[in-house]
Motif scaffolding. Structure first.
Motif, short mmCIF file in Angstrom:
data_model
loop_
_atom_site.label_atom_id
_atom_site.label_comp_id
_atom_site.label_asym_id
_atom_site.label_seq_id
_atom_site.Cartn_x
_atom_site.Cartn_y
_atom_site.Cartn_z
N TYR A 13 57.51 60.43 -10.23
CA TYR A 13 57.75 61.12 -11.44
C TYR A 13 58.78 62.27 -11.49
O TYR A 13 58.93 62.75 -10.23
N ALA A 20 54.54 57.92 -6.70
CA ALA A 20 53.27 57.68 -6.98
C ALA A 20 53.06 56.28 -6.71
O ALA A 20 52.00 55.76 -6.62
N GLY A 39 40.68 55.48 -5.37
CA GLY A 39 40.18 56.87 -5.92
C GLY A 39 41.14 57.31 -6.88
O GLY A 39 42.31 56.86 -7.03
N SER A 40 40.74 58.56 -7.40
CA SER A 40 41.91 59.37 -8.22
C SER A 40 43.20 59.58 -7.68
O SER A 40 43.04 60.17 -6.46
N GLY A 41 44.13 59.36 -8.19
CA GLY A 41 45.46 59.70 -7.82
C GLY A 41 46.16 58.58 -7.10
O GLY A 41 47.26 59.12 -6.39
N CYS A 42 45.43 57.46 -6.74
CA CYS A 42 46.09 56.53 -5.73
C CYS A 42 47.16 55.88 -6.44
O CYS A 42 48.02 54.94 -5.68
N GLY A 43 47.41 56.00 -8.01
CA GLY A 43 48.42 54.94 -8.35
C GLY A 43 48.03 54.06 -9.31
O GLY A 43 48.75 53.18 -9.89
N LYS A 44 46.88 53.84 -9.68
CA LYS A 44 46.44 52.73 -10.52
C LYS A 44 46.86 52.83 -11.80
O LYS A 44 47.44 51.67 -12.25
N SER A 45 46.85 54.01 -12.59
CA SER A 45 47.27 53.86 -13.91
C SER A 45 48.77 53.70 -14.08
O SER A 45 49.38 53.24 -14.69
N THR A 46 49.55 54.48 -12.85
CA THR A 46 50.91 54.43 -12.78
C THR A 46 51.44 53.06 -12.62
O THR A 46 52.46 52.35 -13.38
P1 ADP Z 1 45.11 56.97 -10.58
O1 ADP Z 1 45.30 56.23 -11.79
O2 ADP Z 1 44.69 56.39 -9.43
O3 ADP Z 1 44.28 58.15 -10.70
P2 ADP Z 1 47.75 57.87 -11.35
O4 ADP Z 1 48.65 56.63 -11.27
O5 ADP Z 1 47.33 58.55 -12.34
O6 ADP Z 1 46.39 57.51 -10.35
O7 ADP Z 1 48.53 58.98 -10.44
C1 ADP Z 1 49.17 58.67 -9.24
C2 ADP Z 1 49.91 59.98 -8.67
O8 ADP Z 1 51.13 60.31 -9.71
C3 ADP Z 1 49.34 61.05 -8.61
O9 ADP Z 1 49.64 62.10 -7.53
C4 ADP Z 1 49.40 61.83 -10.00
O10 ADP Z 1 49.37 63.40 -9.92
C5 ADP Z 1 50.88 61.58 -10.33
N1 ADP Z 1 51.11 61.65 -11.60
C6 ADP Z 1 50.53 60.75 -12.53
N2 ADP Z 1 51.03 60.79 -13.69
C7 ADP Z 1 52.09 61.91 -13.49
C8 ADP Z 1 53.00 62.49 -14.31
N3 ADP Z 1 53.11 62.08 -15.64
N4 ADP Z 1 53.91 63.46 -14.15
C9 ADP Z 1 53.81 63.53 -12.53
N5 ADP Z 1 53.07 63.02 -11.56
C10 ADP Z 1 52.10 62.17 -12.32
#
Ligand code: ADP
Ligand code: ADP
Length: 227
Positions: A13, A20, A39-46
């Motif tokens: 990002y 990410a 867990g939260s922040g591991c990159g699933k949504s990304t």
């Molecule tokens: P998860 O879905 O597993 O909770 P995310 O994919 O949301 O994880 O996030 C992966 C990493 O990328 C985390 O460190 C999060 O803080 C970071 N992140 C996610 N979205 C953004 C964004 N829009 N800008 C900056 N960092 C991001």
């Protein structure tokens, strides 16, 4: 639906110091449901958003049905996504919500009504078609969201924590339903969750994520078999 390949994908990002997605690799067979668990922040949504084309990636390639879609804009990828909650138009009926995606694709009224009703039937809501979604329960709203996603016959269905906003009882009921619906539709699906129980119930295979990549991927029995 077609299969999916995400090959050596990096996502950074703007302004971030960590990746990410860090050499993320995932191959999904046609019609398969893969769960990304972690867990939260591991990159699933990304990972999901990158597959959808909602995020650009800094390295790697993404293929759908063997076709390279890296850099192809989101509206040309023919994927559909369901989010945690609040993704419907509350002032529209269930039917209007499901029809909406077909209308913007230019489908005529008769045909889109037929397709929308078919999908509402598939999710068990045919008798609620005329109800405004703001008057529906959370579980019903997620069913409508699922019907709307499937109505466009997506090549890939993306589910981002679709049950996380629901209470426990509905969550358990709807996860079985989602699996039934996915099998019936035969749509290649990626399902993101932090809930292991949920993953075990719906997955053909579970990819366990950590620090932006998949550490282990296997079917539920193999992954959680006791020694
Ligand atoms: P998860 O879905 O597993 O909770 P995310 O994919 O949301 O994880 O996030 C992966 C990493 O990328 C985390 O460190 C999060 O803080 C970071 N992140 C996610 N979205 C953004 C964004 N829009 N800008 C900056 N960092 C991001
Ligand atoms: P999830 O875990 O479901 O991805 P988050 O609470 O991590 O949800 O993220 C919610 C929203 O905030 C997402 O749009 C995500 O891209 C964004 N986000 C997450 N982490 C960061 C971050 N470090 N900087 C900026 N935006 C972020």
């Amino acid at each position: 639906g077609g299969g999916v390949q995400m090959l050596n994908v990096d996502k950074i990002y703007p302004g971030a110091t960590n990746k990410a997605l860090d050499n993320f690799n995932l191959e999904i067979n046609p019609g398969e449901m893969v769960v990304l668990l972690g867990g939260s922040g591991c990159g699933k949504s990304t990972a999901l958003r990158s597959l959808a084309g909602l995020e650009d990636i800094q390295a790697g390639r993404i293929l759908v049905g063997g076709q390279d879609v890296t850099g192809v804009p989101v509206n040309k990828r023919n994927m559909a996504m369901v989010f945690q909650a609040y993704s419907l138009f509350p002032h529209m009926t269930a039917l209007q919500n499901v029809e909406f995606g077909l209308e913007i694709r230019g489908m005529g009224k008769t045909e889109r009504r037929k397709q929308a009703m078919e999908k509402l039937e598939l999710v068990g809501l045919a008798d609620q078609a005329g109800k405004y979604t703001q008057q529906m329960s959370g579980g019903q709203q997620q069913r409508v969201a699922l019907a709307r996603a499937l109505a466009v016959n997506p090549r890939v269905l993306l589910l981002d924590e679709p049950l996380s906003a629901l209470d426990a009882k509905v969550r358990v009921q709807l996860r079985d339903e989602i699996r039934r619906i996915q099998l019936e539709a035969g749509t290649t699906t990626v399902f993101v969750t932090h809930d292991q129980e949920e993953a075990l119930t719906v997955a053909d295979r579970i990819g366990v994520m950590n620090h932006g990549c998949i550490e282990q991927i296997a079917d539920p029995q193999t992954l959680y078999r006791r020694p």
